[in-house]
Design an enzyme around this catalytic site. Sequence first.
Site, PDB file in Angstrom:
ATOM      1  N   CYS A   2       0.995  -1.544   0.100  1.00  0.00           N
ATOM      2  CA  CYS A   2      -0.167   0.187   0.168  1.00  0.00           C
ATOM      3  C   CYS A   2       0.507   1.221  -0.269  1.00  0.00           C
ATOM      4  O   CYS A   2       1.227   1.831   0.657  1.00  0.00           O
ATOM      5  CB  CYS A   2      -1.174  -0.010   0.934  1.00  0.00           C
ATOM      6  N   ARG A  27       4.136  -0.273  -4.551  1.00  0.00           N
ATOM      7  CA  ARG A  27       3.788  -0.740  -3.654  1.00  0.00           C
ATOM      8  C   ARG A  27       2.560  -1.473  -3.381  1.00  0.00           C
ATOM      9  O   ARG A  27       2.492  -2.150  -2.245  1.00  0.00           O
ATOM     10  CB  ARG A  27       3.448   0.520  -2.322  1.00  0.00           C
ATOM     11  N   TRP A  74      -2.286  -3.042  -1.566  1.00  0.00           N
ATOM     12  CA  TRP A  74      -2.247  -4.148  -2.035  1.00  0.00           C
ATOM     13  C   TRP A  74      -3.186  -5.023  -1.129  1.00  0.00           C
ATOM     14  O   TRP A  74      -2.902  -4.416   0.225  1.00  0.00           O
ATOM     15  CB  TRP A  74      -1.165  -4.394  -1.717  1.00  0.00           C
ATOM     16  N   ASN A 100      -2.157   1.654   5.374  1.00  0.00           N
ATOM     17  CA  ASN A 100      -1.507   0.228   4.971  1.00  0.00           C
ATOM     18  C   ASN A 100      -1.240  -0.390   6.376  1.00  0.00           C
ATOM     19  O   ASN A 100      -0.528   0.693   6.757  1.00  0.00           O
ATOM     20  CB  ASN A 100      -0.476   0.895   4.567  1.00  0.00           C
ATOM     21  N   GLY A 101      -0.958  -1.225   6.328  1.00  0.00           N
ATOM     22  CA  GLY A 101      -0.858  -2.310   7.187  1.00  0.00           C
ATOM     23  C   GLY A 101      -2.298  -2.991   7.589  1.00  0.00           C
ATOM     24  O   GLY A 101      -3.317  -3.473   7.092  1.00  0.00           O
ATOM     25  N   GLU A 481      18.036 -17.799  -7.337  1.00  0.00           N
ATOM     26  CA  GLU A 481      17.551 -16.303  -7.744  1.00  0.00           C
ATOM     27  C   GLU A 481      17.001 -16.474  -9.198  1.00  0.00           C
ATOM     28  O   GLU A 481      16.228 -15.755  -9.266  1.00  0.00           O
ATOM     29  CB  GLU A 481      18.809 -15.289  -7.472  1.00  0.00           C
ATOM     30  N   LYS A 485      13.616 -14.916 -10.205  1.00  0.00           N
ATOM     31  CA  LYS A 485      13.467 -14.056 -11.077  1.00  0.00           C
ATOM     32  C   LYS A 485      12.376 -14.318 -12.462  1.00  0.00           C
ATOM     33  O   LYS A 485      11.363 -13.966 -12.543  1.00  0.00           O
ATOM     34  CB  LYS A 485      14.590 -13.352 -11.781  1.00  0.00           C
ATOM     35  N   GLU A 488       8.715 -14.870 -10.960  1.00  0.00           N
ATOM     36  CA  GLU A 488       7.898 -13.600  -9.886  1.00  0.00           C
ATOM     37  C   GLU A 488       7.707 -12.831 -11.552  1.00  0.00           C
ATOM     38  O   GLU A 488       6.563 -11.871 -11.419  1.00  0.00           O
ATOM     39  CB  GLU A 488       8.724 -13.254  -9.296  1.00  0.00           C
ATOM     40  N   HIS A 504      19.296 -36.786  -6.272  1.00  0.00           N
ATOM     41  CA  HIS A 504      17.998 -37.155  -5.047  1.00  0.00           C
ATOM     42  C   HIS A 504      16.305 -36.439  -5.121  1.00  0.00           C
ATOM     43  O   HIS A 504      15.703 -36.849  -4.561  1.00  0.00           O
ATOM     44  CB  HIS A 504      18.144 -36.246  -4.043  1.00  0.00           C
ATOM     45  N   LYS A 604       6.354  -4.408  -3.629  1.00  0.00           N
ATOM     46  CA  LYS A 604       7.329  -4.183  -4.066  1.00  0.00           C
ATOM     47  C   LYS A 604       8.116  -4.647  -2.330  1.00  0.00           C
ATOM     48  O   LYS A 604       9.098  -4.720  -1.905  1.00  0.00           O
ATOM     49  CB  LYS A 604       8.177  -2.575  -3.771  1.00  0.00           C
TER      50      LYS A 604
HETATM   51  C1  AGP Z   1      12.288 -10.060  -5.441  1.00  0.00           C
HETATM   52  O1  AGP Z   1      12.603  -9.668  -6.039  1.00  0.00           O
HETATM   53  C2  AGP Z   1      10.811  -9.388  -4.538  1.00  0.00           C
HETATM   54  N1  AGP Z   1      10.052  -8.866  -5.308  1.00  0.00           N
HETATM   55  C3  AGP Z   1      11.201  -9.942  -3.241  1.00  0.00           C
HETATM   56  O2  AGP Z   1      11.892 -11.231  -2.875  1.00  0.00           O
HETATM   57  C4  AGP Z   1      12.383  -9.567  -2.240  1.00  0.00           C
HETATM   58  O3  AGP Z   1      13.697  -9.467  -2.042  1.00  0.00           O
HETATM   59  C5  AGP Z   1      11.860  -9.504  -0.292  1.00  0.00           C
HETATM   60  O4  AGP Z   1      10.312  -9.135  -0.076  1.00  0.00           O
HETATM   61  C6  AGP Z   1      12.143  -8.552  -0.059  1.00  0.00           C
HETATM   62  O5  AGP Z   1      12.442  -7.460   0.172  1.00  0.00           O
HETATM   63  P1  AGP Z   1      13.219  -6.542   1.547  1.00  0.00           P
HETATM   64  O6  AGP Z   1      14.728  -6.842   0.403  1.00  0.00           O
HETATM   65  O7  AGP Z   1      12.585  -5.110   0.896  1.00  0.00           O
HETATM   66  O8  AGP Z   1      13.426  -6.558   2.700  1.00  0.00           O
END
Ligand code: AGP
Length: 609
Positions: A2, A27, A74, A100-101, A481, A485, A488, A504, A604
């Site tokens: 948010c 956000r 969000w 927000n929250g 990673e 990537k 997502e 395994h 984000k």
């Molecule tokens: C990364 O591509 C993500 N969108 C997500 O995993 C992110 O790294 C995670 O939410 C942690 O965020 P931060 O680094 O702001 O704590």
Amino acid sequence: MCGIVGYVGHREVVPLLMDGLRRLEYRGYDSAGVVAVENGAFQTSKAEGKLDRLKEKLETAPVHGQYGLGHTRWATHGPPSERNAHPMVDSRGRVALIHNGIIENFLPLKKRLIAEGWTFKSDTDTEVVANLISSYLDGDLPSAVARALSELEGMYAFAVVTNTGAGQQIVAARQGPPLVIGLAQGEQFLASDPSALLVHTKDVIFLENGDLAVLTPERVTVQDRHGRPVERPVQHLTWDPIQAEKGGYKHFMLKEIHEQTQAVQDTFAGRVDFENARILLDSVQITEDELRHIERIHILACGTSWHSGLIGKFLIEHIARIPVEVDYGSEYRYRDPIVDARVLAVGISQSGETADTISAMEAARERGARLFTICNVLGSQATRISEGVIYTHAGPEIGVASTKAFTTQLVALYLLALYLRQVKTGAVERHYLDALAHLPLAIDEVIRLQEKPMAEMAKKHHRAENFLYLGRGINYPIALEGALKLKEISYIHAEGYPAGEMKHGPIALIDEDLPVVAIATGNDLLFEKVKSNLQEVNARDGVVIALTDRDEEELGGICDEVITVPTVSPLLQPIINVIPLQLLAYFTGLRRGADVDQPRNLAKSVTVE
Ligand code: AGP
């Protein structure tokens, strides 16, 4: 999670709010809304979905005012819909609120308010707060907010306006998610994140937990959780607002991938004295003597930042010879970790406001650990609770998928490892620093050489239903990673695995439709091991894609495709290796028509647990 914006001043408010929301849309993008106050009346507009829907609505039915609030959501309580969009106006139409929250005790409060005659139109916890504040409103909005706050449980940041004759005034409160106030002459701004304010002012106040702030065009006053007036320091930000724009790129993600050359350099610049071979860390309030007493390190992070933590373990254990555990923020405090004053807890977070990471850091601190953070956002919660900070000078990262934040975190972890070595042994060897100095050029090279091939590779494989990423040692987290990537950004199911573990279980997945991206860099024993793992994939007709700094023949001539990367020091090689995988994810997402900057269901900064 948010986005909140607010403005009081002399200008027409809606364009300012919309501009701020555009910068905060990363956000949350389930719905958006604004409230403007004109001649003591609320004018609201809300729309489900992305900000453009609200923009279209405002074009046909404009709203006006000199002060007001804007929100991008969000969803937590109640599905994404116009009905659940903020601002929420109480059932007597006296206050408008954005939030927000999560309010944890919203249900008992709602029941009580219903019994008192208040009504509800939405499924949100936010509307409960709007009604609660209104129930206490007797001319003085700050007092009504303060009284309502004393009854709220949970994490929140919110902003409220009233139409009951208080004049131009916004009341904002924070308990958890961030709020920043931008100060200017005769006008004030409020936002969840400084990137929404930078075009207007660089002088900001970060609210502390428990703070309640009152913004009028002339002044900002803040009181703490006990109602005592407090002065919060005015900080001057150095971020360039242009950095937060797309600057000619189609997407923030692509721009941010390209910015890595500079961001990495900015992260070590000024912290390495190349002449005298010293690491110079500012913002560390833990003395060198105290650091010498540290026996274990706990790294706490989520998502991509957790992946950088896994690499940090290799770096710190190898360079500083201190044992490291790496935990997900969301798991750490629930597993009864063994912590005392000999533990240095290092929270890694781009935003510095990820609720799980912050809670884990606090849990470590409560058990006696010393607290350190690697973070990108000045003044964020992680930096404020820590005794030591290494800022990643990545600049604003807007794309929801983390790219430059990740590579700069790796540089910061390398610096931390070297610093700890220096503290322990009195010196760092020059070759570690030389390796760093060569890094930006190699990043530049890999971006230049791999952008087109990755676009081609995406064209070829974007219809795949699954991807497997393999790596070993310090490059195993890069496999994780790469997979994160891809999933997502493109919504393709992808798994990252340590190459040696493939036999395994995941080996059962391999067939001619499965692209297997294997990271095979270096010239050590692990390279030979990965080579054998690739043979295993090849023998089962999998599509072998090798990411390597070696000649193709050295891989035994079994690769279907090769991604060539430059060689750097093995400890820094993950920074180079991840870049083609970021590009591959970007172009694959693009091919599949996904919204790469704002992938579905994500936000984000995840400020809820
Ligand atoms: C990364 O591509 C993500 N969108 C997500 O995993 C992110 O790294 C995670 O939410 C942690 O965020 P931060 O680094 O702001 O704590």
